[in-house]
Design a protein around this motif. Sequence first.
Motif, PDB file in Angstrom:
ATOM      1  N   MET A   1       0.863  -1.198   0.000  1.00 22.41           N
ATOM      2  CA  MET A   1       0.000   0.000   0.000  1.00 22.41           C
ATOM      3  C   MET A   1       0.892   1.238   0.000  1.00 22.41           C
ATOM      4  SD  MET A   1      -3.235   0.695   2.485  1.00 22.41           S
ATOM      5  CE  MET A   1      -4.368   2.049   2.257  1.00 22.41           C
ATOM      6  N   THR A   2       0.693   2.142  -0.943  1.00 25.49           N
ATOM      7  CA  THR A   2       1.553   3.307  -1.107  1.00 25.49           C
ATOM      8  C   THR A   2       1.301   4.335  -0.005  1.00 25.49           C
ATOM      9  OG1 THR A   2      -0.032   4.449  -2.503  1.00 25.49           O
ATOM     10  CG2 THR A   2       1.520   2.962  -3.606  1.00 25.49           C
ATOM     11  N   ALA A   3       2.297   5.243   0.162  1.00 19.79           N
ATOM     12  CA  ALA A   3       2.141   6.313   1.146  1.00 19.79           C
ATOM     13  C   ALA A   3       0.971   7.217   0.784  1.00 19.79           C
ATOM     14  CB  ALA A   3       3.438   7.121   1.237  1.00 19.79           C
ATOM     15  N   PHE A   4       0.757   7.424  -0.523  1.00 17.82           N
ATOM     16  CA  PHE A   4      -0.357   8.255  -0.978  1.00 17.82           C
ATOM     17  C   PHE A   4      -1.693   7.642  -0.550  1.00 17.82           C
ATOM     18  CE2 PHE A   4      -3.345   9.818  -4.222  1.00 17.82           C
ATOM     19  CZ  PHE A   4      -3.093  11.178  -4.168  1.00 17.82           C
ATOM     20  N   ALA A   5      -1.788   6.303  -0.648  1.00 21.71           N
ATOM     21  CA  ALA A   5      -3.022   5.624  -0.256  1.00 21.71           C
ATOM     22  C   ALA A   5      -3.210   5.669   1.260  1.00 21.71           C
ATOM     23  CB  ALA A   5      -3.002   4.178  -0.748  1.00 21.71           C
ATOM     24  N   LEU A  54      -3.765   2.566  -5.033  1.00 20.11           N
ATOM     25  CA  LEU A  54      -3.708   1.110  -5.158  1.00 20.11           C
ATOM     26  C   LEU A  54      -3.965   0.614  -6.571  1.00 20.11           C
ATOM     27  CD1 LEU A  54      -5.674   0.123  -1.907  1.00 20.11           C
ATOM     28  CD2 LEU A  54      -3.199   0.171  -2.235  1.00 20.11           C
ATOM     29  N   GLU A  55      -4.445   1.485  -7.463  1.00 15.73           N
ATOM     30  CA  GLU A  55      -4.831   1.060  -8.811  1.00 15.73           C
ATOM     31  C   GLU A  55      -3.589   0.849  -9.681  1.00 15.73           C
ATOM     32  OE1 GLU A  55      -6.674  -0.685 -11.100  1.00 15.73           O
ATOM     33  OE2 GLU A  55      -8.207   0.346  -9.887  1.00 15.73           O
ATOM     34  N   THR A  56      -3.544  -0.316 -10.372  1.00 15.24           N
ATOM     35  CA  THR A  56      -2.397  -0.652 -11.231  1.00 15.24           C
ATOM     36  C   THR A  56      -2.718  -0.567 -12.709  1.00 15.24           C
ATOM     37  OG1 THR A  56      -2.998  -3.004 -11.081  1.00 15.24           O
ATOM     38  CG2 THR A  56      -1.401  -2.143  -9.469  1.00 15.24           C
ATOM     39  N   ASP A  57      -3.984  -0.386 -13.049  1.00 13.66           N
ATOM     40  CA  ASP A  57      -4.390  -0.290 -14.452  1.00 13.66           C
ATOM     41  C   ASP A  57      -4.567   1.179 -14.828  1.00 13.66           C
ATOM     42  OD1 ASP A  57      -5.553  -1.713 -16.954  1.00 13.66           O
ATOM     43  OD2 ASP A  57      -7.081  -0.220 -16.407  1.00 13.66           O
ATOM     44  N   ALA A  58      -3.982   1.608 -15.946  1.00 15.26           N
ATOM     45  CA  ALA A  58      -3.991   3.021 -16.338  1.00 15.26           C
ATOM     46  C   ALA A  58      -5.405   3.518 -16.610  1.00 15.26           C
ATOM     47  CB  ALA A  58      -3.108   3.233 -17.573  1.00 15.26           C
ATOM     48  N   GLU A  59      -6.223   2.707 -17.292  1.00 11.98           N
ATOM     49  CA  GLU A  59      -7.578   3.154 -17.637  1.00 11.98           C
ATOM     50  C   GLU A  59      -8.437   3.313 -16.383  1.00 11.98           C
ATOM     51  OE1 GLU A  59     -11.339   1.756 -20.457  1.00 11.98           O
ATOM     52  OE2 GLU A  59      -9.373   0.794 -20.645  1.00 11.98           O
ATOM     53  N   ARG A  60      -8.344   2.339 -15.461  1.00  7.57           N
ATOM     54  CA  ARG A  60      -9.117   2.446 -14.224  1.00  7.57           C
ATOM     55  C   ARG A  60      -8.582   3.576 -13.337  1.00  7.57           C
ATOM     56  NH1 ARG A  60      -9.072  -3.388 -14.384  1.00  7.57           N
ATOM     57  NH2 ARG A  60      -7.355  -3.386 -12.851  1.00  7.57           N
ATOM     58  N   GLY A 119      -5.282  12.164 -19.943  1.00  9.38           N
ATOM     59  CA  GLY A 119      -4.814  10.805 -19.709  1.00  9.38           C
ATOM     60  C   GLY A 119      -4.092  10.732 -18.388  1.00  9.38           C
ATOM     61  N   VAL A 120      -3.376   9.614 -18.161  1.00 12.21           N
ATOM     62  CA  VAL A 120      -2.587   9.445 -16.949  1.00 12.21           C
ATOM     63  C   VAL A 120      -1.188   8.978 -17.328  1.00 12.21           C
ATOM     64  CG1 VAL A 120      -4.524   8.943 -15.412  1.00 12.21           C
ATOM     65  CG2 VAL A 120      -3.458   7.075 -16.668  1.00 12.21           C
ATOM     66  N   PHE A 124       6.577   8.214  -9.738  1.00 11.04           N
ATOM     67  CA  PHE A 124       7.168   7.752  -8.485  1.00 11.04           C
ATOM     68  C   PHE A 124       7.198   6.223  -8.379  1.00 11.04           C
ATOM     69  CE2 PHE A 124       4.495  11.610  -7.543  1.00 11.04           C
ATOM     70  CZ  PHE A 124       5.528  12.520  -7.664  1.00 11.04           C
ATOM     71  N   ALA A 125       7.022   5.552  -9.528  1.00 13.60           N
ATOM     72  CA  ALA A 125       7.073   4.083  -9.588  1.00 13.60           C
ATOM     73  C   ALA A 125       6.042   3.450  -8.657  1.00 13.60           C
ATOM     74  CB  ALA A 125       8.485   3.577  -9.255  1.00 13.60           C
ATOM     75  N   GLU A 126       4.919   4.190  -8.396  1.00 12.58           N
ATOM     76  CA  GLU A 126       3.924   3.675  -7.451  1.00 12.58           C
ATOM     77  C   GLU A 126       2.511   3.696  -8.013  1.00 12.58           C
ATOM     78  OE1 GLU A 126       4.176   5.814  -3.823  1.00 12.58           O
ATOM     79  OE2 GLU A 126       6.008   4.829  -3.143  1.00 12.58           O
ATOM     80  N   PHE A 127       2.104   4.798  -8.620  1.00 12.90           N
ATOM     81  CA  PHE A 127       0.716   4.928  -9.071  1.00 12.90           C
ATOM     82  C   PHE A 127       0.675   5.892 -10.255  1.00 12.90           C
ATOM     83  CE2 PHE A 127       1.555   7.856  -5.647  1.00 12.90           C
ATOM     84  CZ  PHE A 127       1.004   9.055  -6.058  1.00 12.90           C
ATOM     85  N   PHE A 128      -0.517   6.149 -10.748  1.00 11.44           N
ATOM     86  CA  PHE A 128      -0.712   6.984 -11.926  1.00 11.44           C
ATOM     87  C   PHE A 128      -1.192   8.378 -11.522  1.00 11.44           C
ATOM     88  CE2 PHE A 128      -1.082   2.660 -13.483  1.00 11.44           C
ATOM     89  CZ  PHE A 128      -0.341   2.694 -14.661  1.00 11.44           C
ATOM     90  N   TYR A 129      -0.691   9.377 -12.249  1.00  8.71           N
ATOM     91  CA  TYR A 129      -1.103  10.761 -12.030  1.00  8.71           C
ATOM     92  C   TYR A 129      -1.712  11.297 -13.316  1.00  8.71           C
ATOM     93  CZ  TYR A 129      -0.552  13.850  -8.006  1.00  8.71           C
ATOM     94  OH  TYR A 129      -0.763  14.541  -6.852  1.00  8.71           O
TER      95      TYR A 129
END
Length: 743
Positions: A1-5, A54-60, A119-120, A124-129
């Motif tokens: 779980m990332t720090a952002f989450a 926590l999301e790993t899919d770019a579209e979601r 788009g996203v 940080f090698a963790e999640f999408f922005y």
Amino acid sequence: MTAFAWAGCFTAISSLVFGFFVFFHNPTRRLNQLWLAFTLAVALWGGGSVWIGLETDAERALWAWRVSFALSVVWIPILFYHFVCIFCHVHQPHLLLGTYAVGVLFVPWIVGSDSFFAGVRPVFAEFFYPQPGPLLFACFTMMWLGLTVYSHILLLREFRRSAGLRRMQIIYFFIATALGYTGGSLEFLPMFGLDLYPWGHFAIPLYPVIMSYAIIKYRLMDISIVLEKSLSYLLLFSMAVIPAFGGLLWGQKVFFGRISYTFSATMLAFFHLFVLGAYSLKIRAEAAIGRTLFKRRYEVADALSRFSQALVTILDFSTLTREIVRTLVRVLTIQHATLFVWDKGKGVFAPIASTAEISLHVFPRFSAGDPLPLYLQTHRDLLVREELEYHSFRDPESIVLLDILRHLQAELCLPFCNTKGELIGFCLLGPHLTQAGYAEEDLQLLRSLGNNAAIALDNALLYEELKQAHILMQRSHQLRSLEIMAGGFAHEVRNPLTSIKTFIQLAPHRVGDYRFLREFGRVVGEDVARIERLTQEILEFSRSPAPQLKVEDLNAIVESCLYSLQVKLAGSAIHLKQEFACNLPPIQADRQQLQQVFSNLLLNALEAIDEKKKGVVRIRTFQQVTTQERVWVVAEITDTGEGIPPQVLDHVFDPFFTTKHQSREREGTGLGLTIAHQIVEAHRGAIDISSEVGKGTTVVVRFPAFSSGSLWPVERSAELAHTSADHGGPGGQNEVTHLQGNQ
């Protein structure tokens, strides 16, 4: 779980706890409702941050950003601005409506247009922005930051014109929200290509901590919180939710081989809400079962509970005693009830109220040493006849008490003990109409009712003593005033009666002397008018009618008294200055009586100035806040006359004391200020006079501001802003100045 989450999880939990806690304290209050809406928007952003982290899919992930912005981020500054408007008493309906309209317009663009989020990209090698669109996102950011800054400017303005407790509230409010918004604003930087990790996200959960401290110490939003209750919630959460969450993570690892942080965060939020709502759910379930399956008992308990709470609001002793016996008989469906109260004058417990069909004179009186009062004073608990019958064969005291209850046909005796533990009364309750006994639930409710009724009776007795003392003091004051008035009246009437007597004696001998008859007739007419005026003022003083209070504007009352004064100023060198504060709080007043007060004070100020010299009469109104946060509405009348010597100033409110003995248009009777003082005191106000010989006199009249359920007694107004307008007239000058707010 990332720090952002994790930061989002903390934000959601802290915002939900604080928002619902404030809301449930007073759900009907507008301020609490808006604060809940604002904290829900922040909590939704916290939940969205967990999803995004926590999301790993770019579209979601793109969909997660869109939903989070549409449901929460766009509404955070709008709801905060609305809350600040209510908190600071700022009335900007058009701008407020416009901000909500802009928010509604942004939602479809956020959800379905690439002009907002194109788009996203992974960061940080963790999640999408998200990657913002060409123009629309920049406009949104300007709106978001601009509205946030403007809301804090409104807080700063309120801070500058506040004082005391209100100022400390705003300081903590400003620090908490500014810290949260500063941290949240840093999350916009990666969207514009500045890849700084959004550690500011951890600052958002700090605002509930600061606000909680402010609530505990400074009663922010008018909530008084006991720290023990907050700690008990925290302890319950730590003991129940954290172990359950650990077990949930362990179970996922053992049975499924991996841990779903999304599922875990959802369950944590569910456990948290369950812990907060479990006790409330239990209470409501018990109430629902009671209403459904045990309707009669529930109605009795509910009626007695509400009545025991309402008792303390009844101060009239006769009304209170009648309501106690009537309500007990009606709710408990018993045959009769009789209330005995301690009579200090006679030294006995005497019957005061009863629903029995016999006269109160038939009931016995009990001294403090009699068995029944002595038992109640010693045990301070219910005396139940059924229990006495069980113990009577082995306890002589029970036999005596049982005989008393049987003689009075009572099944139960309810004692009333005050806060000092003294027995001040008791109530004898007859049997049920259905011949059923008193259940344990009935006894518990009666104990609670007895405690509240004892407080109410004690208050009513003290109130009766206070009323009697006030009546005696008023009679003493009236007798003293009558003594002074009798001497003053004799002195004031002697001279006019002498001239009238002389005229009557000489008139028959000088019938043909028309000059004598004309001149002496004029003098006699003036003396008769003086006696009439003196008699009228004595009647006004002696009647002292209670004011018929209505909500009034002090400015309007004072202005209505100025017309006659302006007429007298025509052709004179006296200058009239008016300074009226805008947005003055209303007062409760009898308009006619206050017009009499201010007309008298203004005429006194005018007559204190020599007509042949230049002078100024100044009337101004303003509101004054004391160190105890009490708000007064004040009128101040100042003149530049000769002033009043100190030895005279001490007697200005005495009946028949006057310095107006010279031949003037309005010769004084010495009752004007006495009547004014009497009227102002009847309005729970105060009147003070200060003077300096050679410089003038100032009269200050204060009235308590009227408030109908506002957050503080009366809200403070805006800063002083002076605008003046001169109105020229024939002769005298009249200058009007309108003041905005406090002074």
